[in-house]
Design a protein around this motif. Structure first.
Motif, PDB file in Angstrom:
ATOM      1  N   LYS A   1       0.828  -1.204   0.000  1.00  0.00           N
ATOM      2  CA  LYS A   1       0.000   0.000   0.000  1.00  0.00           C
ATOM      3  C   LYS A   1       0.865   1.258   0.000  1.00  0.00           C
ATOM      4  O   LYS A   1       0.555   2.237  -0.691  1.00  0.00           O
ATOM      5  CB  LYS A   1      -0.943  -0.008   1.207  1.00  0.00           C
ATOM      6  N   HIS A   2       1.963   1.245   0.737  1.00  0.00           N
ATOM      7  CA  HIS A   2       2.869   2.390   0.763  1.00  0.00           C
ATOM      8  C   HIS A   2       3.545   2.598  -0.590  1.00  0.00           C
ATOM      9  O   HIS A   2       3.725   3.743  -1.025  1.00  0.00           O
ATOM     10  CB  HIS A   2       3.923   2.239   1.865  1.00  0.00           C
ATOM     11  N   ILE A   3       3.929   1.515  -1.254  1.00  0.00           N
ATOM     12  CA  ILE A   3       4.532   1.629  -2.585  1.00  0.00           C
ATOM     13  C   ILE A   3       3.541   2.279  -3.541  1.00  0.00           C
ATOM     14  O   ILE A   3       3.892   3.195  -4.296  1.00  0.00           O
ATOM     15  CB  ILE A   3       5.006   0.257  -3.112  1.00  0.00           C
ATOM     16  N   VAL A   4       2.296   1.823  -3.525  1.00  0.00           N
ATOM     17  CA  VAL A   4       1.272   2.390  -4.409  1.00  0.00           C
ATOM     18  C   VAL A   4       1.135   3.891  -4.167  1.00  0.00           C
ATOM     19  O   VAL A   4       1.130   4.684  -5.110  1.00  0.00           O
ATOM     20  CB  VAL A   4      -0.082   1.671  -4.210  1.00  0.00           C
ATOM     21  N   LYS A   5       1.039   4.265  -2.902  1.00  0.00           N
ATOM     22  CA  LYS A   5       0.833   5.677  -2.550  1.00  0.00           C
ATOM     23  C   LYS A   5       2.078   6.515  -2.844  1.00  0.00           C
ATOM     24  O   LYS A   5       2.003   7.549  -3.512  1.00  0.00           O
ATOM     25  CB  LYS A   5       0.477   5.793  -1.073  1.00  0.00           C
ATOM     26  N   ASP A   6       3.237   6.077  -2.348  1.00  0.00           N
ATOM     27  CA  ASP A   6       4.458   6.874  -2.464  1.00  0.00           C
ATOM     28  C   ASP A   6       4.932   7.000  -3.913  1.00  0.00           C
ATOM     29  O   ASP A   6       5.474   8.030  -4.300  1.00  0.00           O
ATOM     30  CB  ASP A   6       5.571   6.294  -1.605  1.00  0.00           C
ATOM     31  N   ALA A   7       4.750   5.957  -4.708  1.00  0.00           N
ATOM     32  CA  ALA A   7       5.172   5.988  -6.113  1.00  0.00           C
ATOM     33  C   ALA A   7       4.050   6.465  -7.032  1.00  0.00           C
ATOM     34  O   ALA A   7       4.235   6.527  -8.246  1.00  0.00           O
ATOM     35  CB  ALA A   7       5.664   4.604  -6.540  1.00  0.00           C
ATOM     36  N   ASP A   8       2.881   6.761  -6.453  1.00  0.00           N
ATOM     37  CA  ASP A   8       1.722   7.257  -7.200  1.00  0.00           C
ATOM     38  C   ASP A   8       1.370   6.324  -8.363  1.00  0.00           C
ATOM     39  O   ASP A   8       1.168   6.764  -9.500  1.00  0.00           O
ATOM     40  CB  ASP A   8       1.974   8.684  -7.698  1.00  0.00           C
ATOM     41  N   LEU A   9       1.291   5.030  -8.069  1.00  0.00           N
ATOM     42  CA  LEU A   9       0.940   4.054  -9.104  1.00  0.00           C
ATOM     43  C   LEU A   9      -0.535   4.200  -9.462  1.00  0.00           C
ATOM     44  O   LEU A   9      -1.382   4.434  -8.603  1.00  0.00           O
ATOM     45  CB  LEU A   9       1.231   2.640  -8.610  1.00  0.00           C
ATOM     46  N   GLN A  10      -0.843   4.035 -10.743  1.00  0.00           N
ATOM     47  CA  GLN A  10      -2.196   4.230 -11.249  1.00  0.00           C
ATOM     48  C   GLN A  10      -2.829   2.906 -11.677  1.00  0.00           C
ATOM     49  O   GLN A  10      -2.145   2.003 -12.145  1.00  0.00           O
ATOM     50  CB  GLN A  10      -2.167   5.193 -12.446  1.00  0.00           C
ATOM     51  N   ASP A  11      -4.154   2.861 -11.536  1.00  0.00           N
ATOM     52  CA  ASP A  11      -4.937   1.699 -11.979  1.00  0.00           C
ATOM     53  C   ASP A  11      -4.346   0.391 -11.438  1.00  0.00           C
ATOM     54  O   ASP A  11      -4.120  -0.564 -12.163  1.00  0.00           O
ATOM     55  CB  ASP A  11      -5.027   1.662 -13.508  1.00  0.00           C
ATOM     56  N   VAL A  12      -4.101   0.374 -10.133  1.00  0.00           N
ATOM     57  CA  VAL A  12      -3.469  -0.767  -9.475  1.00  0.00           C
ATOM     58  C   VAL A  12      -4.494  -1.873  -9.244  1.00  0.00           C
ATOM     59  O   VAL A  12      -5.644  -1.616  -8.890  1.00  0.00           O
ATOM     60  CB  VAL A  12      -2.865  -0.336  -8.121  1.00  0.00           C
TER      61      VAL A  12
ATOM     62  N   ARG B   1       5.713 -17.601   3.352  1.00  0.00           N
ATOM     63  CA  ARG B   1       5.836 -16.146   3.397  1.00  0.00           C
ATOM     64  C   ARG B   1       4.583 -15.570   2.729  1.00  0.00           C
ATOM     65  O   ARG B   1       3.991 -16.207   1.859  1.00  0.00           O
ATOM     66  CB  ARG B   1       7.090 -15.661   2.696  1.00  0.00           C
ATOM     67  N   GLY B   2       4.221 -14.360   3.154  1.00  0.00           N
ATOM     68  CA  GLY B   2       3.160 -13.645   2.465  1.00  0.00           C
ATOM     69  C   GLY B   2       3.704 -13.064   1.181  1.00  0.00           C
ATOM     70  O   GLY B   2       4.879 -12.691   1.090  1.00  0.00           O
ATOM     71  N   LEU B   3       2.835 -13.002   0.162  1.00  0.00           N
ATOM     72  CA  LEU B   3       3.240 -12.476  -1.141  1.00  0.00           C
ATOM     73  C   LEU B   3       2.107 -11.625  -1.697  1.00  0.00           C
ATOM     74  O   LEU B   3       0.962 -12.086  -1.777  1.00  0.00           O
ATOM     75  CB  LEU B   3       3.548 -13.625  -2.106  1.00  0.00           C
ATOM     76  N   VAL B   4       2.414 -10.384  -2.039  1.00  0.00           N
ATOM     77  CA  VAL B   4       1.479  -9.532  -2.756  1.00  0.00           C
ATOM     78  C   VAL B   4       1.988  -9.415  -4.181  1.00  0.00           C
ATOM     79  O   VAL B   4       3.166  -9.108  -4.408  1.00  0.00           O
ATOM     80  CB  VAL B   4       1.372  -8.126  -2.123  1.00  0.00           C
ATOM     81  N   GLU B   5       1.097  -9.685  -5.134  1.00  0.00           N
ATOM     82  CA  GLU B   5       1.409  -9.488  -6.538  1.00  0.00           C
ATOM     83  C   GLU B   5       0.453  -8.419  -7.053  1.00  0.00           C
ATOM     84  O   GLU B   5      -0.755  -8.566  -6.924  1.00  0.00           O
ATOM     85  CB  GLU B   5       1.248 -10.789  -7.316  1.00  0.00           C
ATOM     86  N   MET B   6       1.023  -7.343  -7.578  1.00  0.00           N
ATOM     87  CA  MET B   6       0.174  -6.267  -8.063  1.00  0.00           C
ATOM     88  C   MET B   6       0.665  -5.788  -9.422  1.00  0.00           C
ATOM     89  O   MET B   6       1.834  -5.951  -9.771  1.00  0.00           O
ATOM     90  CB  MET B   6       0.113  -5.124  -7.066  1.00  0.00           C
ATOM     91  N   SER B   7      -0.268  -5.209 -10.175  1.00  0.00           N
ATOM     92  CA  SER B   7       0.076  -4.631 -11.465  1.00  0.00           C
ATOM     93  C   SER B   7      -0.461  -3.211 -11.508  1.00  0.00           C
ATOM     94  O   SER B   7      -1.347  -2.838 -10.744  1.00  0.00           O
ATOM     95  CB  SER B   7      -0.482  -5.474 -12.611  1.00  0.00           C
ATOM     96  N   PHE B   8       0.102  -2.417 -12.419  1.00  0.00           N
ATOM     97  CA  PHE B   8      -0.306  -1.023 -12.536  1.00  0.00           C
ATOM     98  C   PHE B   8      -0.115  -0.556 -13.969  1.00  0.00           C
ATOM     99  O   PHE B   8       0.627  -1.144 -14.749  1.00  0.00           O
ATOM    100  CB  PHE B   8       0.497  -0.136 -11.571  1.00  0.00           C
ATOM    101  N   LYS B   9      -0.830   0.509 -14.304  1.00  0.00           N
ATOM    102  CA  LYS B   9      -0.758   1.097 -15.623  1.00  0.00           C
ATOM    103  C   LYS B   9       0.395   2.088 -15.654  1.00  0.00           C
ATOM    104  O   LYS B   9       0.645   2.798 -14.680  1.00  0.00           O
ATOM    105  CB  LYS B   9      -2.084   1.796 -15.929  1.00  0.00           C
ATOM    106  N   TRP B  10       1.081   2.154 -16.777  1.00  0.00           N
ATOM    107  CA  TRP B  10       2.154   3.124 -16.957  1.00  0.00           C
ATOM    108  C   TRP B  10       1.574   4.525 -16.846  1.00  0.00           C
ATOM    109  O   TRP B  10       0.403   4.751 -17.092  1.00  0.00           O
ATOM    110  CB  TRP B  10       2.818   2.947 -18.316  1.00  0.00           C
ATOM    111  N   PRO B  11       2.412   5.505 -16.494  1.00  0.00           N
ATOM    112  CA  PRO B  11       1.933   6.890 -16.380  1.00  0.00           C
ATOM    113  C   PRO B  11       1.246   7.336 -17.670  1.00  0.00           C
ATOM    114  O   PRO B  11       1.671   6.974 -18.765  1.00  0.00           O
ATOM    115  CB  PRO B  11       3.207   7.700 -16.136  1.00  0.00           C
TER     116      PRO B  11
END
Length: 162
Positions: free
Chosen positions: A29-40, A58-68
């Protein structure tokens, strides 16, 4: 036989399911916010730390996002993935992450780490979207293969909640 040697199959300080989930969901969540990732979009799942599929996990989060996006034209800006990931890593280093992998960690992609969590950024070859895997420590001893939770769950709403 080696009393001071770290045993990955028997962590000294195991984590509960809730602790192991929080260990990767909160940083994601911090990566999304701090890096301003879009359409996550993204999900959480358990990953076994051995070839047998047994604990520890281990816990694993896999996420994708749209380019700027170029707001004026409404389509993705010309982004060179490696340059974008370098900028993302620099942003996260400014927020307390360390650049590069921790000792002993080998991965394809741009790697940053913090407090036992490793994030690896790559470009999804199928969709072309940016992708980030956030991996926690191998300290959860619940046998998730037997409890029916291996497939994980969607966390897109949590990732987008800023």
């Amino acid at each position: 036989m080696f009393p001071n040697r770290h045993d990955i199959d028997h962590p000294a300080n195991p984590m509960s399911d809730q602790q192991a989930m929080a260990q990767v969901i909160e940083p994601a969540k911090h990566i999304v916010k701090d890096a301003d990732l879009q359409d996550v979009s993204g999900g959480f799942r358990w990953e076994s730390c051995n070839d047998q599929g047994d604990p520890p996990y281990r816990g694993l989060v896999e996420m994708s996002f749209k380019w700027p996006m170029d707001d004026a034209k409404g389509y993705p800006t010309e982004v060179e993935p490696n340059a974008y990931f370098e900028k993302l890593a620099a942003t996260m280093v400014a927020h307390g992450w360390s650049d590069g992998p921790p000792p002993g960690w080998h991965s394809y992609g741009r790697v940053i780490h913090k407090d036992g969590v490793v994030a690896v950024a790559t470009q999804d070859p199928t969709s072309g979207r940016g992708a980030i895997r956030v991996s926690g420590e191998c300290r959860n001893m619940t046998n998730h293969r037997r409890d029916g939770t291996m497939l994980g769950f969607e966390i897109t709403d949590q990732l987008r909640d800023r």
